[in-house]
Design a protein around this motif. Structure first.
Motif, mmCIF file in Angstrom:
data_model
loop_
_atom_site.group_PDB
_atom_site.id
_atom_site.type_symbol
_atom_site.label_atom_id
_atom_site.label_comp_id
_atom_site.label_asym_id
_atom_site.label_seq_id
_atom_site.Cartn_x
_atom_site.Cartn_y
_atom_site.Cartn_z
ATOM 1 N N TYR A 27 0.825 -1.204 0.000
ATOM 2 C CA TYR A 27 0.000 0.000 0.000
ATOM 3 C C TYR A 27 0.864 1.261 0.000
ATOM 4 C CZ TYR A 27 -4.217 -2.710 1.106
ATOM 5 O OH TYR A 27 -5.272 -3.593 1.073
ATOM 6 N N ARG A 147 -6.486 -0.529 -7.036
ATOM 7 C CA ARG A 147 -6.047 0.855 -6.846
ATOM 8 C C ARG A 147 -5.065 1.268 -7.931
ATOM 9 N NH1 ARG A 147 -2.305 2.620 -1.833
ATOM 10 N NH2 ARG A 147 -0.913 1.281 -3.047
ATOM 11 N N THR A 151 -4.992 4.483 -10.675
ATOM 12 C CA THR A 151 -3.992 5.520 -10.443
ATOM 13 C C THR A 151 -2.845 5.480 -11.440
ATOM 14 O OG1 THR A 151 -2.828 4.088 -8.845
ATOM 15 C CG2 THR A 151 -4.480 5.620 -7.975
ATOM 16 N N THR A 173 -12.703 8.085 -11.013
ATOM 17 C CA THR A 173 -11.785 8.754 -10.096
ATOM 18 C C THR A 173 -12.351 10.056 -9.542
ATOM 19 O OG1 THR A 173 -10.704 9.768 -12.031
ATOM 20 C CG2 THR A 173 -9.720 7.760 -11.138
ATOM 21 N N LEU A 184 -13.646 3.609 -5.126
ATOM 22 C CA LEU A 184 -13.477 3.065 -3.780
ATOM 23 C C LEU A 184 -14.824 2.906 -3.083
ATOM 24 C CD1 LEU A 184 -11.642 2.140 -1.526
ATOM 25 C CD2 LEU A 184 -11.310 4.541 -0.870
#
Length: 206
Positions: A27, A147, A151, A173, A184
């Motif tokens: 992470y 993720r 990104t 996003t 998310l």
């Protein structure tokens, strides 16, 4: 992943714990994230392209949720935990009664019983961490890959936006509130909604 009756962890549990810590570091540490992505991408990227991406996220959350539910059912002794909690509640009532009556002899005996029950609870708490450790071996890589998809410009797996009823087209996003982005929130919502169903399936199957 054999069950432990004395609260101790087997060598496999400890190895899984070390691996889980390493995965969790993904992470925050980019080189570890890159390794995880390289391993997971061949498995998830084809599915992400084949399925509508909103459905893919739901399927991913449901799969990891079912895996976690199965581990909790197999590795956590819920009945034993409930029995310990019931004993502790009964013991607390007896302690209160003994205090009200000023029975010091009874209180001393009950304190000894309390210490034994607390030790048993500590062992159970230690055991309850085991399912979480083993579930991280699947859930952490899946979430880190997801993720990365949103990104990393190099990912190019997911569409920029999707259609949401009432709202219309919305970017994955786009910020919902604070650091929370649409993807998310969608993933968390899918995890919560599938969690209950997964636990029921795991309990019936096992």
């Amino acid at each position: 992943m054999e069950s432990s009756n004395n609260g101790s962890w087997s060598k496999y549990d400890k190895l899984a714990g070390l691996l889980a810590v390493g995965l969790f570091a993904g992470y925050f540490v980019q080189p570890i994230e890159a390794i995880i992505v390289a391993v997971v991408s061949p498995l998830l990227s084809p599915l992400a392209v084949w399925l509508p991406f909103s459905l893919f996220i739901v399927a991913l959350a449901g799969t990891t949720g079912l895996y976690t539910a199965i581990l909790q059912t197999k590795l956590r002794d819920n009945e034993r935990m409930e029995r310990l909690q019931a004993k502790m509640k009964t013991l607390q009532e007896r302690v209160q009664t003994a205090r009200n009556e000023g029975d010091e002899g009874e209180l001393n005996e009950l304190r000894s019983e309390q210490q034994e029950l607390m030790q048993s609870q500590l062992k159970m708490m230690k055991e309850s961490v085991r399912p979480m450790v083993w579930s991280l071996l699947i859930t952490a890589p899946a979430f880190i890959w997801l993720r990365w998809v949103f990104t990393s410009p190099a990912a190019a797996v997911t569409p920029v936006a999707f259609f949401f009823p009432v709202i219309g087209q919305i970017a994955w996003t786009a910020t919902v509130v604070g650091p929370l982005q649409v993807w998310l929130v969608w993933y968390i919502g899918a995890s919560i909604s599938s969690g209950y169903v997964s636990r029921k399936i795991a309990q019936q199957a096992l």
